[in-house]
Design a protein around this motif. Structure first.
Motif, mmCIF file in Angstrom:
data_model
loop_
_atom_site.group_PDB
_atom_site.id
_atom_site.type_symbol
_atom_site.label_atom_id
_atom_site.label_comp_id
_atom_site.label_asym_id
_atom_site.label_seq_id
_atom_site.Cartn_x
_atom_site.Cartn_y
_atom_site.Cartn_z
ATOM 1 N N GLY A 33 7.600 -17.219 2.305
ATOM 2 C CA GLY A 33 9.067 -18.077 2.733
ATOM 3 C C GLY A 33 9.862 -16.793 2.248
ATOM 4 N N ARG A 34 9.796 -15.838 2.090
ATOM 5 C CA ARG A 34 10.461 -14.936 2.306
ATOM 6 C C ARG A 34 10.563 -14.270 3.554
ATOM 7 N N SER A 35 11.599 -13.552 3.466
ATOM 8 C CA SER A 35 12.657 -13.071 4.843
ATOM 9 C C SER A 35 11.413 -11.736 4.700
ATOM 10 N N PRO A 36 11.961 -11.019 6.325
ATOM 11 C CA PRO A 36 11.283 -9.628 5.468
ATOM 12 C C PRO A 36 11.972 -8.482 4.641
ATOM 13 N N GLN A 37 13.231 -8.771 4.587
ATOM 14 C CA GLN A 37 14.273 -8.299 4.471
ATOM 15 C C GLN A 37 14.017 -8.542 2.704
ATOM 16 N N GLU A 38 13.752 -9.146 2.334
ATOM 17 C CA GLU A 38 13.564 -10.453 0.620
ATOM 18 C C GLU A 38 11.971 -9.626 -0.079
ATOM 19 N N GLY A 39 11.406 -9.079 0.972
ATOM 20 C CA GLY A 39 9.972 -9.094 -0.090
ATOM 21 C C GLY A 39 10.166 -7.681 0.249
ATOM 22 N N VAL A 40 10.947 -6.582 0.777
ATOM 23 C CA VAL A 40 10.935 -5.296 -0.278
ATOM 24 C C VAL A 40 10.786 -5.103 -1.555
ATOM 25 N N GLU A 41 11.901 -5.904 -2.259
ATOM 26 C CA GLU A 41 11.911 -5.992 -4.198
ATOM 27 C C GLU A 41 10.465 -5.731 -4.497
ATOM 28 N N LEU A 42 9.960 -7.358 -3.578
ATOM 29 C CA LEU A 42 8.598 -7.418 -4.500
ATOM 30 C C LEU A 42 7.244 -6.317 -4.121
ATOM 31 N N ALA A 43 7.156 -5.381 -3.146
ATOM 32 C CA ALA A 43 6.768 -4.619 -2.535
ATOM 33 C C ALA A 43 6.819 -3.716 -3.306
ATOM 34 N N GLU A 44 7.755 -2.948 -3.675
ATOM 35 C CA GLU A 44 7.938 -1.828 -4.232
ATOM 36 C C GLU A 44 7.620 -1.748 -5.976
ATOM 37 N N LEU B 16 5.755 -0.680 6.677
ATOM 38 C CA LEU B 16 4.619 -0.469 8.302
ATOM 39 C C LEU B 16 4.291 -1.579 8.761
ATOM 40 N N ALA B 17 4.021 -2.518 8.161
ATOM 41 C CA ALA B 17 3.062 -3.806 8.590
ATOM 42 C C ALA B 17 4.212 -4.813 9.451
ATOM 43 N N LEU B 18 5.865 -4.416 8.409
ATOM 44 C CA LEU B 18 6.468 -5.565 9.053
ATOM 45 C C LEU B 18 6.814 -5.009 10.960
ATOM 46 N N GLU B 19 6.913 -3.294 10.531
ATOM 47 C CA GLU B 19 6.803 -2.835 12.009
ATOM 48 C C GLU B 19 5.944 -3.338 13.490
ATOM 49 N N SER C 69 1.361 -11.435 13.937
ATOM 50 C CA SER C 69 0.704 -10.189 12.217
ATOM 51 C C SER C 69 1.090 -8.400 12.460
ATOM 52 N N GLY C 70 1.196 -8.390 11.292
ATOM 53 C CA GLY C 70 0.886 -6.932 11.708
ATOM 54 C C GLY C 70 0.491 -5.385 10.082
ATOM 55 N N VAL C 71 0.172 -5.118 10.101
ATOM 56 C CA VAL C 71 -1.322 -4.102 9.791
ATOM 57 C C VAL C 71 -0.222 -2.893 8.878
ATOM 58 N N GLY C 72 -0.123 -1.806 7.649
ATOM 59 C CA GLY C 72 0.751 -0.999 7.439
ATOM 60 C C GLY C 72 -0.437 -0.573 6.556
ATOM 61 N N ILE C 73 -0.825 0.518 7.222
ATOM 62 C CA ILE C 73 -1.944 1.916 5.960
ATOM 63 C C ILE C 73 -1.318 3.853 5.778
ATOM 64 N N VAL C 74 -1.114 3.341 4.294
ATOM 65 C CA VAL C 74 -0.670 4.269 3.912
ATOM 66 C C VAL C 74 -1.483 5.172 2.092
ATOM 67 N N GLY D 277 -4.280 6.433 -3.312
ATOM 68 C CA GLY D 277 -6.059 6.978 -2.992
ATOM 69 C C GLY D 277 -5.381 6.140 -1.374
ATOM 70 N N THR D 278 -6.104 4.957 -0.166
ATOM 71 C CA THR D 278 -5.104 4.420 0.954
ATOM 72 C C THR D 278 -4.351 3.265 0.283
ATOM 73 N N ILE D 279 -3.370 2.857 0.960
ATOM 74 C CA ILE D 279 -2.815 1.507 0.489
ATOM 75 C C ILE D 279 -3.024 1.002 1.760
ATOM 76 N N VAL D 280 -3.097 -0.890 1.912
ATOM 77 C CA VAL D 280 -3.078 -1.236 2.665
ATOM 78 C C VAL D 280 -2.447 -2.693 2.540
ATOM 79 N N HIS D 281 -1.869 -2.776 3.401
ATOM 80 C CA HIS D 281 -1.214 -4.607 3.855
ATOM 81 C C HIS D 281 -1.010 -5.104 5.191
ATOM 82 N N ARG D 282 -1.364 -6.662 4.702
ATOM 83 C CA ARG D 282 -1.444 -7.222 6.219
ATOM 84 C C ARG D 282 -0.613 -8.256 6.058
ATOM 85 N N VAL D 283 0.755 -8.515 7.265
ATOM 86 C CA VAL D 283 1.895 -9.145 6.917
ATOM 87 C C VAL D 283 1.311 -10.648 8.003
#
Length: 504
Positions: A197-208, A224-227, A436-441, A446-452
């Motif tokens: 239910g958050r906007s993409p920008q509102e998710g940044v603080e939580l992700a950090e 990266l997943a958002l993009e 949907s999107g995937v971010g890999i870092v 080690g490898t972090i993966v987010h899928r949104v």
């Protein structure tokens, strides 16, 4: 040097399968060089959907398998006989969504502790408020080891200092560890539910804040997943800044670990100097971003900093750390305690799906900076692997990666100089339909993966987070087999896994 998100979307394919087709297709992908990166449950209202994300390093391909299950009685054929990580992901899905696993060899709870109500599945849309916890819950069924002279040592979940909670149950004869069972998830926070239910920008603080020492890694994977989902291309200057921040995060964490490992074998003066270096790096972080943990610098669409580090300061810090590492491994005590301690064999590491320096210390040549690049670092990136799989190898990986990260940073400063005056971020695209999107870092562990997943109004409907610690925690008991109890703190520190990143 750019690697726009459009290329990643082109190389991602989706397979919608019936449950009875899952095992065969999953095996085909594994045989074709893919590895399992993520499994996510979804409540779609009329069905429970399970998404398997697999990635291939050779050509940065991603494949998704979507399996739709009956909402009233979701039953999922287990892949545990094919993939150990898949079996753990499946248990997580079962705990969070009430999916019944068919053919799984270990169906007991993984995430939900015994005091959680039996039929409450918090990630389902109809879960409602949290019900009262169960007072008379049965104890966790730890593996019992019997025999002459066998006794148990319980450690935790409350530990000295600021370490997060985890319970370790040792079965021991004399000082020799026969087996150890780790019980985690004492601080399950519902992070993935908080994204909904958050906007993409509102998710940044939580992700950090998923894992405090990995603010850049997790937020970058999220962005990266958002993009990827919105087909947003980040300007090259923004990509350079992101890569720079990621390496700065690697530096201060590796410096702290090098000192911590020395401290665990009675070499506190090394730890004191390592903490001095770490503090210098964190002050540098604050000058660059305004925050010691590098929060606030990466945003959807790019990055922004207050200043750039000086090349001379980075080279001075790297030389300081290199001298400290050389002094450490010149000690006969350190050599004796590090070498041959906590060995994880290559095949064990491969079967468990280990990531980061844990895998590279076992001769597994994996690194998402090269295998799944968001920014081309081929002109400076070197992936160093060690072979012994012991504490010394994990120490050496950190030492070598510190030097490599410094080289990367100086290279990135050159690239930023050529991009001076260029924009460092772009507006995030607006989806017109669910996407949907995937971010890999390659985070420092080690490898972090987010899928949104986003709906047509750009609201987050699902964010699945995978920290490398989820893959690496099962390797700790394996490395402890046939070691001695006094070596547990040292071996555990050589892995240095995140509780917060695991206990989402």
């Amino acid at each position: 040097m750019t690697a726009p998100s459009r290329r990643r979307r082109t190389l991602r394919r989706t397979l919608n399968l019936r449950p009875d087709q899952l095992s065969g297709q999953f095996q085909l992908l594994l045989d074709d060089g893919f590895r399992l990166a993520l499994v996510a449950g979804h409540d779609d209202g009329d069905a429970i959907r399970v998404v398997y994300l697999l990635t291939r390093a050779a050509d940065d391909q991603r494949a998704e398998i979507h399996v739709h299950l009956d909402h009233a009685e979701p039953r999922l054929p287990s892949l545990a006989h094919i993939s150990f990580p898949a079996g753990r992901f499946e248990r997580e899905v079962a705990d969070m969504f009430g999916v019944k696993l068919v053919g799984h060899p270990l169906t007991r709870r993984l995430v939900r502790h015994q005091h959680w109500p039996e039929s409450w599945y918090p990630m389902r849309d109809d879960a409602g408020p949290r019900p009262p916890m169960v007072d008379n819950a049965a104890p966790f069924p730890f593996l019992a080891v019997d025999g002459p002279g066998v006794y148990e040592i319980p450690v935790g979940p409350v530990h000295a200092g600021v370490i997060e909670p985890g319970h370790f149950r040792f079965s021991v004869v004399g000082e020799t560890i026969i087996t150890m069972k780790a019980r985690l998830w004492f601080t399950h926070k519902g992070v993935e539910k908080l994204f909904e239910g958050r906007s993409p920008q509102e998710g940044v603080e939580l992700a950090e804040r998923i894992s405090g020492d990995t603010a850049v890694g997790h937020n970058l994977a999220y962005c990266l997943a958002l993009e990827d989902a919105t087909d947003t291309s980040v300007p090259r200057a923004g990509q350079y800044l992101r890569a720079l921040l990621l390496e700065l995060e690697r530096l201060y964490n590796h410096a702290g670990d090098i000192g911590g490992l020395a401290n665990d074998v009675g070499y506190p003066v090394i730890n004191a100097h390592a903490l001095r270096i770490r503090e210098r790096l964190m002050r540098l972080n604050r000058r660059i971003t305004g925050h010691r943990l590098l929060r606030g610098a990466i945003i959807p669409g790019g990055a922004s900093v207050h200043a750039l580090p000086e090349r001379s300061e980075l080279e001075e810090i790297a030389a300081d750390l290199a001298d400290l590492a050389d002094i450490t491994v010149s000690s006969t005590t350190v050599i004796d305690r590090f070498t041959g301690t906590g060995i994880l064999e290559r095949e064990q590491a491969l079967d468990l799906g280990t990531l980061g320096y844990v895998a590279r210390a076992c001769d597994l040549d994996i690194d998402a900076r090269r295998d799944h690049p968001f920014c081309d670092l081929s002109d400076a990136l070197r992936v160093v692997v060690h072979h012994a799989g012991d504490v010394m190898a994990r120490f050496a990986c950190r030492r070598d990666e510190f030097a490599i990260s410094t080289e990367l940073l100086t290279c990135l400063l050159d690239h930023l100089a050529t991009a001076d005056g260029e924009p460092t971020h772009a507006p995030l695209g607006l989806p017109t339909t669910s996407t949907s999107g995937v971010g890999i870092v390659e985070g420092w562990r080690g490898t972090i993966v987010h899928r949104v997943e986003l709906d047509a109004s750009s609201q987050l409907t699902r964010v699945k987070v995978v920290d490398p610690s989820f893959f690496n925690w099962p390797a700790v008991p394996v490395a402890l087999a046939d070691t001695i109890v006094p070596d547990f703190p040292l071996i555990n520190k050589s892995f240095n896994l995140s509780y917060a990143g695991n206990d989402l």
